[in-house]
Design a protein around this motif. Structure first.
Motif, mmCIF file in Angstrom:
data_model
loop_
_atom_site.group_PDB
_atom_site.id
_atom_site.type_symbol
_atom_site.label_atom_id
_atom_site.label_comp_id
_atom_site.label_asym_id
_atom_site.label_seq_id
_atom_site.Cartn_x
_atom_site.Cartn_y
_atom_site.Cartn_z
ATOM 1 N N THR A 1 0.843 -1.192 0.000
ATOM 2 C CA THR A 1 0.000 0.000 0.000
ATOM 3 C C THR A 1 0.880 1.245 0.000
ATOM 4 O O THR A 1 1.887 1.301 0.702
ATOM 5 N N PHE A 2 0.481 2.228 -0.793
ATOM 6 C CA PHE A 2 1.230 3.474 -0.937
ATOM 7 C C PHE A 2 0.300 4.652 -0.675
ATOM 8 O O PHE A 2 -0.915 4.563 -0.852
ATOM 9 N N GLY A 3 0.879 5.781 -0.287
ATOM 10 C CA GLY A 3 0.107 6.996 -0.094
ATOM 11 C C GLY A 3 1.042 8.138 0.243
ATOM 12 O O GLY A 3 2.163 8.195 -0.234
ATOM 13 N N LYS A 4 0.603 9.047 1.103
ATOM 14 C CA LYS A 4 1.393 10.171 1.567
ATOM 15 C C LYS A 4 2.141 10.853 0.421
ATOM 16 O O LYS A 4 1.562 11.630 -0.320
ATOM 17 N N ALA A 5 3.433 10.577 0.240
ATOM 18 C CA ALA A 5 4.232 11.296 -0.757
ATOM 19 C C ALA A 5 3.697 11.137 -2.169
ATOM 20 O O ALA A 5 3.997 11.956 -3.040
ATOM 21 N N LEU A 6 2.899 10.113 -2.414
ATOM 22 C CA LEU A 6 2.372 9.863 -3.755
ATOM 23 C C LEU A 6 1.608 11.051 -4.305
ATOM 24 O O LEU A 6 1.625 11.298 -5.518
ATOM 25 N N GLY A 7 0.935 11.818 -3.456
ATOM 26 C CA GLY A 7 0.132 12.942 -3.937
ATOM 27 C C GLY A 7 0.668 14.308 -3.562
ATOM 28 O O GLY A 7 0.092 15.320 -3.936
ATOM 29 N N ASN A 8 1.755 14.360 -2.788
ATOM 30 C CA ASN A 8 2.323 15.621 -2.304
ATOM 31 C C ASN A 8 1.249 16.517 -1.673
ATOM 32 O O ASN A 8 1.219 17.723 -1.876
ATOM 33 N N GLY A 9 0.371 15.898 -0.883
ATOM 34 C CA GLY A 9 -0.664 16.646 -0.187
ATOM 35 C C GLY A 9 -2.048 16.449 -0.763
ATOM 36 O O GLY A 9 -3.039 16.705 -0.090
ATOM 37 N N PHE A 10 -2.137 15.995 -2.004
ATOM 38 C CA PHE A 10 -3.445 15.678 -2.579
ATOM 39 C C PHE A 10 -3.839 14.264 -2.156
ATOM 40 O O PHE A 10 -2.996 13.405 -1.906
ATOM 41 N N ALA A 11 -5.151 14.036 -2.090
ATOM 42 C CA ALA A 11 -5.664 12.797 -1.520
ATOM 43 C C ALA A 11 -5.616 11.671 -2.546
ATOM 44 O O ALA A 11 -6.502 11.553 -3.397
ATOM 45 N N VAL A 12 -4.586 10.845 -2.448
ATOM 46 C CA VAL A 12 -4.487 9.665 -3.301
ATOM 47 C C VAL A 12 -3.621 8.627 -2.593
ATOM 48 O O VAL A 12 -2.595 8.948 -2.007
ATOM 49 N N SER A 13 -4.092 7.404 -2.594
ATOM 50 C CA SER A 13 -3.318 6.281 -2.074
ATOM 51 C C SER A 13 -3.565 5.094 -2.996
ATOM 52 O O SER A 13 -4.402 5.160 -3.900
ATOM 53 N N ALA A 14 -2.838 4.012 -2.754
ATOM 54 C CA ALA A 14 -2.884 2.914 -3.711
ATOM 55 C C ALA A 14 -2.701 1.572 -3.018
ATOM 56 O O ALA A 14 -1.930 1.447 -2.057
ATOM 57 N N LEU A 15 -3.401 0.579 -3.536
ATOM 58 C CA LEU A 15 -3.168 -0.823 -3.211
ATOM 59 C C LEU A 15 -2.591 -1.478 -4.450
ATOM 60 O O LEU A 15 -3.176 -1.374 -5.539
ATOM 61 N N ALA A 16 -1.465 -2.122 -4.310
ATOM 62 C CA ALA A 16 -0.791 -2.747 -5.452
ATOM 63 C C ALA A 16 -0.419 -4.177 -5.095
ATOM 64 O O ALA A 16 -0.251 -4.518 -3.921
ATOM 65 N N GLY A 17 -0.295 -5.018 -6.127
ATOM 66 C CA GLY A 17 0.086 -6.387 -5.833
ATOM 67 C C GLY A 17 0.056 -7.299 -7.025
ATOM 68 O O GLY A 17 -0.042 -6.864 -8.176
ATOM 69 N N LYS A 18 0.138 -8.580 -6.727
ATOM 70 C CA LYS A 18 0.175 -9.612 -7.754
ATOM 71 C C LYS A 18 -1.176 -9.698 -8.457
ATOM 72 O O LYS A 18 -2.236 -9.587 -7.839
ATOM 73 N N ARG A 19 -1.125 -9.964 -9.746
ATOM 74 C CA ARG A 19 -2.343 -9.998 -10.553
ATOM 75 C C ARG A 19 -3.352 -11.021 -10.039
ATOM 76 O O ARG A 19 -4.547 -10.741 -9.952
ATOM 77 N N GLU A 20 -2.872 -12.217 -9.692
ATOM 78 C CA GLU A 20 -3.808 -13.265 -9.288
ATOM 79 C C GLU A 20 -4.551 -12.906 -8.005
ATOM 80 O O GLU A 20 -5.659 -13.396 -7.771
ATOM 81 N N LEU A 21 -3.961 -12.065 -7.183
ATOM 82 C CA LEU A 21 -4.644 -11.602 -5.981
ATOM 83 C C LEU A 21 -5.549 -10.413 -6.285
ATOM 84 O O LEU A 21 -6.721 -10.388 -5.898
ATOM 85 N N MET A 22 -5.020 -9.433 -6.974
ATOM 86 C CA MET A 22 -5.786 -8.218 -7.255
ATOM 87 C C MET A 22 -7.029 -8.517 -8.082
ATOM 88 O O MET A 22 -8.076 -7.890 -7.898
ATOM 89 N N GLU A 23 -6.961 -9.479 -8.982
ATOM 90 C CA GLU A 23 -8.103 -9.801 -9.831
ATOM 91 C C GLU A 23 -9.273 -10.388 -9.050
ATOM 92 O O GLU A 23 -10.392 -10.443 -9.554
ATOM 93 N N LEU A 24 -9.017 -10.809 -7.794
ATOM 94 C CA LEU A 24 -10.129 -11.279 -6.978
ATOM 95 C C LEU A 24 -11.118 -10.147 -6.702
ATOM 96 O O LEU A 24 -12.279 -10.389 -6.388
ATOM 97 N N GLY A 25 -10.666 -8.922 -6.837
ATOM 98 C CA GLY A 25 -11.547 -7.781 -6.696
ATOM 99 C C GLY A 25 -11.989 -7.216 -8.032
ATOM 100 O O GLY A 25 -12.564 -6.128 -8.091
ATOM 101 N N GLY A 26 -11.755 -7.969 -9.111
ATOM 102 C CA GLY A 26 -12.094 -7.506 -10.449
ATOM 103 C C GLY A 26 -13.246 -8.273 -11.064
ATOM 104 O O GLY A 26 -14.098 -8.818 -10.357
ATOM 105 N N LEU A 27 -13.240 -8.353 -12.383
ATOM 106 C CA LEU A 27 -14.321 -9.007 -13.134
ATOM 107 C C LEU A 27 -13.839 -10.209 -13.923
ATOM 108 O O LEU A 27 -14.583 -10.776 -14.713
ATOM 109 N N ARG A 28 -12.589 -10.618 -13.689
ATOM 110 C CA ARG A 28 -12.018 -11.682 -14.521
ATOM 111 C C ARG A 28 -11.522 -12.859 -13.694
ATOM 112 O O ARG A 28 -10.610 -13.571 -14.095
ATOM 113 N N SER A 29 -12.115 -13.061 -12.540
ATOM 114 C CA SER A 29 -11.765 -14.203 -11.702
ATOM 115 C C SER A 29 -12.978 -15.109 -11.574
ATOM 116 O O SER A 29 -14.110 -14.646 -11.482
#
Length: 436
Positions: free
Chosen positions: A253-281
């Motif tokens: 998980t990323f955030g803070k410096a990613l937006g330099n004060g603007f509200a943005v964060s991220a969840l990143a990871g392996k495709r086979e895991l992330m796709e469990l929250g998608g439409l192709r699993s």
């Protein structure tokens, strides 16, 4: 220092906002009594309060503003996108552009999903790990301060009011740097731990082989490894701690410096895991992240601009250079007052904190109050010494002058055996405490 308008503004804040701020770490209880400036605006490494006082600022935006306030390339990118609309009924092409740019910067991940704050991202990682493994428990590193505002973490703190014990019981702990103790925890909860979540490093580099060993241990026991890169991402390395230390987690998980004060964060990871929250699993779907404002175009434009600036201007290296100069200066001043064992600077040069120890060498809120009081009156707003790339030579000198003044008073208090005459009121308080 005149803070009449700030005190009035603080009362105004407390009348309408619980705690007087939207983040506990920004609360007036974190500053000496009657020395909690309310901010009007900022530019670069400086902020101005509503009384007109100017300060050199550290830990800007709770460590989020690493380039300095109102960085021109970031603000220009934001202005451009705001004028084109910020939120639509279908994804914007900016979402694809930002995701591709992120994955080019953090190539250890296959997919990324953006949201607005770090807590949402870490909680999504925990939910995804539980879904992927079918296990209920999350193991968090006991030596790291903060992971989320959500119940799975807050229930483990001193501010657990409102969190059912049944939820807290689903979180267990492991110590940083101790693989044997972690394995014992996994054996005690055999087959129940979904993931281990931690910051890859905080104030020192990880022990040799620790992160790789932790990943092997987690996988051997059927658990996932999650890195919380909210602070380490970009500030330690633009590729994250995973890039710096060469160990790839399953999720991060990323955030803070990613937006330099603007509200943005991220969840990143392996495709086979992330796709469990998608439409192709083909598996049961995970409600991963679905937020109305998670992909606002101007915030994603800010993130892309930040990544560009980090790459073209070698920002991470600059943060380390500035931090090293600051740390050296503070240590030299402390030594000159025979305070090397009491005023402590520690952490990676890009992410410095200071410790204030009493005559017995124990952390002291009284001495922290004394130290902060001298910093603020010297025009330095420094809950930490976490630097931004906007700091100038003049800013650093002003900071060291304020530290020198603080050390004079610190020495007097130690010699007197009592810091209370120099506190100016009640001491500052830790964020996590049971009673207000």
């Amino acid at each position: 220092m005149e803070l009449t308008a700030s005190r009035a503004a603080d009362e105004r804040l407390h009348r309408v906002i619980p705690g007087g701020a939207h983040t506990y770490a920004k609360g007036s209880d974190q500053y000496p009594e009657n020395l909690a400036p309310v901010i009007s605006h900022g530019l670069g490494a400086r902020v101005w309060d509503v009384d007109g006082n100017s300060y050199v600022e550290y830990g800007s935006g709770l460590r989020a503003v690493s380039l300095g306030h109102a960085h021109p390339r970031v603000t220009e990118a934001v202005r451009r996108e705001v004028g084109r609309g910020s939120n639509f009924s279908r994804p914007s092409i900016v979402e694809a552009e930002a995701a591709e740019r992120f994955l080019a910067t953090v190539p250890t991940a296959d997919m990324v999903k953006f949201t607005k704050n770090g807590s949402d991202a870490t909680t999504a990682a925990v939910r995804l790990a539980r879904a992927a493994t079918g296990r209920p428990l999350v193991a968090l590193c006991a030596d790291h301060a903060f992971f989320s505002t959500d119940d799975w973490f807050i229930g483990t703190t001193a501010m657990a009011a409102g969190v059912p014990g049944e939820i807290t019981d689903l979180t267990v702990r492991f110590p940083y740097g101790d693989l044997a103790a972690t394995e014992a925890m996994l054996q005690e909860h055999d087959g129940q731990v979904a993931c281990l979540i931690l910051e890859a490093a905080t104030q020192a580099d990880p022990p040799e082989g620790y992160l790789a060993g932790l990943r092997e241990l987690a996988h051997r026991h059927g658990a996932l490894l999650v890195f919380d890169e909210m602070i380490t991402g970009f500030r330690f390395s633009e590729h994250g701690a995973q890039g710096l230390y060469g160990v790839t987690p399953d999720l991060s998980t990323f955030g803070k410096a990613l937006g330099n004060g603007f509200a943005v964060s991220a969840l990143a990871g392996k495709r086979e895991l992330m796709e469990l929250g998608g439409l192709r699993s083909g598996r049961d779907r995970v409600f991963l992240l679905s937020t109305t404002h998670g992909a606002e175009t101007h915030a994603l434009a800010a993130a892309m601009a930040v990544m560009d600036v980090y790459e073209t201007e070698a920002v991470t290296a600059r943060l380390h250079t500035i931090g090293a100069r600051l740390a050296t200066g503070v240590r030299e001043i402390a030594a000159s007052h025979d305070l090397s064992d009491h005023v402590i600077v520690r952490g990676r040069d890009s992410n410095l904190v200071f410790g204030t120890l009493d005559a017995s060498g124990r952390p002291s809120q009284d001495y922290r109050t004394l130290f902060l009081r001298q910093l603020v009156t010297g025009g330095v707003l420094g809950p930490s010494f976490v630097v931004s790339a906007a700091l100038t030579d003049a800013d650093l000198q002003q900071t060291l002058d304020a530290v020198a003044a603080a050390c004079v008073v610190y020495r007097k208090a130690l010699d007197a055996g009592d810091p209370s005459p120099w506190l100016g009121g009640r001491p500052v308080k830790p964020v996590f405490r049971r009673k207000a």
